[in-house]
Design a protein around this motif. Structure first.
Motif, PDB file in Angstrom:
ATOM      1  N   MET A   1     -25.757 -10.786  94.567  1.00 45.74           N
ATOM      2  CA  MET A   1     -26.118 -11.493  95.787  1.00 45.74           C
ATOM      3  C   MET A   1     -26.629 -12.876  95.458  1.00 45.74           C
ATOM      4  O   MET A   1     -27.647 -13.042  94.818  1.00 45.74           O
ATOM      5  CB  MET A   1     -27.201 -10.699  96.509  1.00 45.74           C
ATOM      6  CG  MET A   1     -26.872 -10.459  97.943  1.00 45.74           C
ATOM      7  SD  MET A   1     -28.025  -9.302  98.661  1.00 45.74           S
ATOM      8  CE  MET A   1     -29.416 -10.383  98.896  1.00 45.74           C
ATOM      9  N   ARG A  24     -27.095  -2.303  92.292  1.00 48.05           N
ATOM     10  CA  ARG A  24     -27.271  -3.483  93.122  1.00 48.05           C
ATOM     11  C   ARG A  24     -26.366  -3.423  94.351  1.00 48.05           C
ATOM     12  O   ARG A  24     -25.259  -2.921  94.286  1.00 48.05           O
ATOM     13  CB  ARG A  24     -26.930  -4.717  92.304  1.00 48.05           C
ATOM     14  CG  ARG A  24     -28.016  -5.749  92.378  1.00 48.05           C
ATOM     15  CD  ARG A  24     -27.768  -6.940  91.496  1.00 48.05           C
ATOM     16  NE  ARG A  24     -28.497  -8.080  92.049  1.00 48.05           N
ATOM     17  CZ  ARG A  24     -29.819  -8.202  92.035  1.00 48.05           C
ATOM     18  NH1 ARG A  24     -30.569  -7.244  91.519  1.00 48.05           N
ATOM     19  NH2 ARG A  24     -30.406  -9.250  92.554  1.00 48.05           N
ATOM     20  N   TRP A  27     -21.543  -6.699  99.554  1.00 48.32           N
ATOM     21  CA  TRP A  27     -20.533  -6.406 100.570  1.00 48.32           C
ATOM     22  C   TRP A  27     -19.270  -5.839  99.919  1.00 48.32           C
ATOM     23  O   TRP A  27     -18.865  -6.291  98.851  1.00 48.32           O
ATOM     24  CB  TRP A  27     -20.158  -7.674 101.339  1.00 48.32           C
ATOM     25  CG  TRP A  27     -21.181  -8.032 102.382  1.00 48.32           C
ATOM     26  CD1 TRP A  27     -22.115  -9.020 102.307  1.00 48.32           C
ATOM     27  CD2 TRP A  27     -21.359  -7.396 103.642  1.00 48.32           C
ATOM     28  NE1 TRP A  27     -22.878  -9.027 103.448  1.00 48.32           N
ATOM     29  CE2 TRP A  27     -22.435  -8.049 104.282  1.00 48.32           C
ATOM     30  CE3 TRP A  27     -20.725  -6.321 104.303  1.00 48.32           C
ATOM     31  CZ2 TRP A  27     -22.887  -7.670 105.552  1.00 48.32           C
ATOM     32  CZ3 TRP A  27     -21.178  -5.957 105.571  1.00 48.32           C
ATOM     33  CH2 TRP A  27     -22.242  -6.632 106.173  1.00 48.32           C
ATOM     34  N   HIS A  28     -18.678  -4.846 100.570  1.00 49.60           N
ATOM     35  CA  HIS A  28     -17.464  -4.216 100.055  1.00 49.60           C
ATOM     36  C   HIS A  28     -16.508  -3.921 101.203  1.00 49.60           C
ATOM     37  O   HIS A  28     -16.938  -3.734 102.343  1.00 49.60           O
ATOM     38  CB  HIS A  28     -17.795  -2.887  99.365  1.00 49.60           C
ATOM     39  CG  HIS A  28     -18.738  -3.026  98.214  1.00 49.60           C
ATOM     40  ND1 HIS A  28     -18.339  -3.402  96.960  1.00 49.60           N
ATOM     41  CD2 HIS A  28     -20.081  -2.856  98.139  1.00 49.60           C
ATOM     42  CE1 HIS A  28     -19.380  -3.444  96.149  1.00 49.60           C
ATOM     43  NE2 HIS A  28     -20.455  -3.133  96.839  1.00 49.60           N
ATOM     44  N   VAL A  29     -15.224  -3.849 100.888  1.00 46.48           N
ATOM     45  CA  VAL A  29     -14.233  -3.410 101.859  1.00 46.48           C
ATOM     46  C   VAL A  29     -14.034  -1.903 101.683  1.00 46.48           C
ATOM     47  O   VAL A  29     -13.753  -1.437 100.582  1.00 46.48           O
ATOM     48  CB  VAL A  29     -12.892  -4.143 101.660  1.00 46.48           C
ATOM     49  CG1 VAL A  29     -11.844  -3.590 102.629  1.00 46.48           C
ATOM     50  CG2 VAL A  29     -13.078  -5.640 101.858  1.00 46.48           C
ATOM     51  N   ASP A  62     -24.999  -0.572 105.343  1.00 45.09           N
ATOM     52  CA  ASP A  62     -24.740  -1.230 106.620  1.00 45.09           C
ATOM     53  C   ASP A  62     -23.233  -1.236 106.869  1.00 45.09           C
ATOM     54  O   ASP A  62     -22.458  -1.487 105.946  1.00 45.09           O
ATOM     55  CB  ASP A  62     -25.223  -2.687 106.599  1.00 45.09           C
ATOM     56  CG  ASP A  62     -26.739  -2.808 106.683  1.00 45.09           C
ATOM     57  OD1 ASP A  62     -27.421  -1.784 106.899  1.00 45.09           O
ATOM     58  OD2 ASP A  62     -27.245  -3.936 106.540  1.00 45.09           O
ATOM     59  N   ARG A  64     -20.392  -3.198 109.191  1.00 41.07           N
ATOM     60  CA  ARG A  64     -20.191  -4.335 110.100  1.00 41.07           C
ATOM     61  C   ARG A  64     -18.807  -4.258 110.718  1.00 41.07           C
ATOM     62  O   ARG A  64     -17.803  -4.175 110.004  1.00 41.07           O
ATOM     63  CB  ARG A  64     -20.357  -5.657 109.356  1.00 41.07           C
ATOM     64  CG  ARG A  64     -20.162  -6.883 110.279  1.00 41.07           C
ATOM     65  CD  ARG A  64     -20.658  -8.161 109.651  1.00 41.07           C
ATOM     66  NE  ARG A  64     -19.838  -8.587 108.529  1.00 41.07           N
ATOM     67  CZ  ARG A  64     -20.201  -9.542 107.665  1.00 41.07           C
ATOM     68  NH1 ARG A  64     -21.365 -10.131 107.785  1.00 41.07           N
ATOM     69  NH2 ARG A  64     -19.392  -9.875 106.681  1.00 41.07           N
ATOM     70  N   MET A 113      -9.889  -0.144 108.054  1.00 39.40           N
ATOM     71  CA  MET A 113     -10.763  -0.807 107.093  1.00 39.40           C
ATOM     72  C   MET A 113     -12.048  -1.269 107.764  1.00 39.40           C
ATOM     73  O   MET A 113     -12.033  -1.755 108.898  1.00 39.40           O
ATOM     74  CB  MET A 113     -10.039  -1.979 106.447  1.00 39.40           C
ATOM     75  CG  MET A 113      -8.869  -1.508 105.578  1.00 39.40           C
ATOM     76  SD  MET A 113      -8.367  -2.738 104.369  1.00 39.40           S
ATOM     77  CE  MET A 113      -7.963  -4.107 105.418  1.00 39.40           C
ATOM     78  N   LEU A 114     -13.163  -1.081 107.057  1.00 38.89           N
ATOM     79  CA  LEU A 114     -14.480  -1.471 107.557  1.00 38.89           C
ATOM     80  C   LEU A 114     -15.172  -2.294 106.479  1.00 38.89           C
ATOM     81  O   LEU A 114     -14.896  -2.129 105.299  1.00 38.89           O
ATOM     82  CB  LEU A 114     -15.343  -0.233 107.836  1.00 38.89           C
ATOM     83  CG  LEU A 114     -14.763   0.860 108.727  1.00 38.89           C
ATOM     84  CD1 LEU A 114     -15.646   2.106 108.669  1.00 38.89           C
ATOM     85  CD2 LEU A 114     -14.664   0.357 110.162  1.00 38.89           C
ATOM     86  N   GLU A 115     -16.103  -3.169 106.909  1.00 39.49           N
ATOM     87  CA  GLU A 115     -16.946  -3.851 105.923  1.00 39.49           C
ATOM     88  C   GLU A 115     -18.247  -3.080 105.771  1.00 39.49           C
ATOM     89  O   GLU A 115     -18.883  -2.735 106.772  1.00 39.49           O
ATOM     90  CB  GLU A 115     -17.270  -5.263 106.417  1.00 39.49           C
ATOM     91  CG  GLU A 115     -16.098  -6.218 106.329  1.00 39.49           C
ATOM     92  CD  GLU A 115     -16.483  -7.555 106.909  1.00 39.49           C
ATOM     93  OE1 GLU A 115     -16.683  -8.492 106.128  1.00 39.49           O
ATOM     94  OE2 GLU A 115     -16.587  -7.655 108.143  1.00 39.49           O
TER      95      GLU A 115
END
Lengths: 271, 196
Positions: A1, A24, A27-29, A62, A64, A113-115
């Motif tokens: 980050m 750690r 963000w991931h797909v 999380d 998104r 697909m989600l973030e």
């Protein structure tokens, strides 16, 4: 980050024991691998997360969602799985006026697909004890207390305990509306059957199975006292549920002599 | 890397400009705590500011006799909810620091129950922070941090330490409890300083 280092000249935080145990976040797909109905009101969603660093039992992530006009909505969900690997399971309860949960429960399907951002949280986590600590009888017993969908991170802990053949004494007290509303019902039954170190106690609040010894009722202090590892055995306690449930249970635990510092809580709420 | 989520349209389109990125408006008041709610009796309550050279103390009566501000502000929780136009009453940190001499620039807030959170001193002064003991015209409820909590509304709400009992000045910034357990050292909601 990248933003963690900006705006401060502070030294790196001294890592706590928990810090060292968790990977750690980032963000991931995520690609939806499968979905299935968990209860009449909830779905289980298995995600294949590109670059996921693994996670400890009890952590959350999380999610998104982005609409065609760029509008986004982000919510946190507990993770039902743990360990290394890129497969991550969440279980989502549909909230009546929710914006994200109805999408995840009713709309999402394999291939979507989600973030996701995670894994998150380093406090409400459990990791299998070193085998020698358990063998030497030094490991403290663990009491898990779930209200409704609050069982998700606690299921992850019970599952990690079973998978590691951990000998730490585990007890899960699970308060749920009816037999249909039990999350991970088959898995929990199998875990309890497979390990003498895990005891499962269910409390039904609206409808009990046929032949159940007690009528449905909300949990009371007396029920809690009878179903949890006694304070004298110094259990580590994890409580997860609605704010009302967690406040009530945590207050009773302190009254029953449990050390407040041994009680870790997590609540769900909002939409 | 953002992409459109198939089948998602969302509910609300009226984006309130008071809402930081990644936040959702709520009408209720969710609770985020790591453990049981401590019971703190105002007869026993004490607030201290500890510097490199001295300790300043206030008991409940002394504290509530100080100049009290009415504060109307928006609050933003790292767990993605925001609440707009909340009303509080409390003592400004400017008032508390009037008598305090210190060269140290960082603060660790300590709470009953053992929790801590770190904030730079300049983010607590000039009308940016209070120790609040009323919410919406009522004494602050224990589950929301009563009898008194820190109120630092321009940062994520975990910085507004519940059940606050004192501030300890520090030479250097150090992570508090939440900051050691995954949350950002600083916590600006407008730049989404949520996690490390």
């Amino acid at each position: 980050m990248s933003d963690a280092a900006t705006g401060t000249t502070a030294p790196a935080p001294a890592p706590s024991a928990a810090l060292l145990a968790v990977p750690r976040s980032g963000w991931h797909v995520a690609t939806v691998a499968s979905t299935r109905r968990e209860t009449p009101n909830a779905s289980r969603i298995e995600l294949e997360v590109d670059g996921w660093p693994g996670n400890a039992a009890g952590q959350h992530l999380d999610v998104r969602l982005t609409a065609p006009d760029g509008y986004t909505a982000t919510r946190s969900y507990s993770i039902a799985s743990s360990g290394a690997g890129t497969r991550v399971t969440i279980a989502v309860d549909k909230l009546p006026d929710g914006e994200v949960s109805p999408y995840l429960v009713d709309e999402v399907r394999a291939g979507d697909m989600l973030e996701v951002h995670g894994p998150l949280g380093a406090f409400f986590v459990w990791a299998p004890d070193a085998a020698d600590a358990a063998a030497a009888g030094e490991a403290r017993p663990v009491q898990l207390i779930a209200g409704g969908s609050g069982v998700v991170p606690l299921y992850a802990m019970a599952e990690a305990h079973g998978a590691a053949h951990d000998l730490t004494s585990f007890r899960l007290l699970y308060s749920v509306r009816s037999p249909d509303d039990v999350y991970f019902a088959d898995e929990l039954r199998r875990l309890a059957e497979a390990s003498a170190a895990l005891q499962l106690d269910l409390v039904y609040t609206r409808r009990s199975p046929a032949g159940w010894p007690t009528p449905p009722a909300r949990i009371t202090r007396e029920v809690l006292e009878a179903a949890v590892i006694p304070a004298a055995e110094r259990p580590r306690v994890f409580v997860c549920g609605s704010t009302g449930f967690v406040e009530r249970v945590a207050d009773w635990l302190v009254e029953l002599g449990h050390d407040a510092r041994s009680i870790r809580t997590e609540r769900y709420g909002g939409t | 890397m953002s992409f459109i989520t198939r089948g998602f349209s969302g509910c609300s389109r009226e984006r309130d400009e008071r809402l930081p990125p990644g936040q959702t408006l709520v009408q209720d008041f969710p609770v985020l705590s790591a453990g049981p709610t401590p019971e703190v009796d105002t007869a026993e309550w004490e607030f201290t500011i500890r510097t490199e050279s001295s300790v300043h103390r206030w008991n409940w009566d002394e504290f509530t006799s100080l100049a009290i501000d009415d504060v109307d502000t928006d609050i933003h929780c790292v767990t993605h909810w925001s609440k707009l136009g909340t009303s509080w009453r409390g003592v400004s940190l400017d008032t508390l620091f009037e008598q305090v001499e210190t060269e140290q620039e960082y603060v660790m807030a300590h709470s009953y129950g053992g929790y801590t959170t770190n904030v730079p001193l300049d983010e607590l002064l000039d009308g940016k922070a209070w120790v609040a003991f009323e919410f919406d015209g009522e004494p602050l409820e224990p589950e929301h941090g009563g009898p008194a909590r820190l109120l630092v509304p321009h940062l994520y709400f975990w910085k507004s330490a519940k059940w606050v009992r004192g501030l300890v000045m520090m030479e250097q910034d150090e992570p508090g409890f939440w900051e050691q357990n995954g949350y950002h050292l600083h916590g600006d909601p407008w730049t989404e300083e949520r996690y490390w």
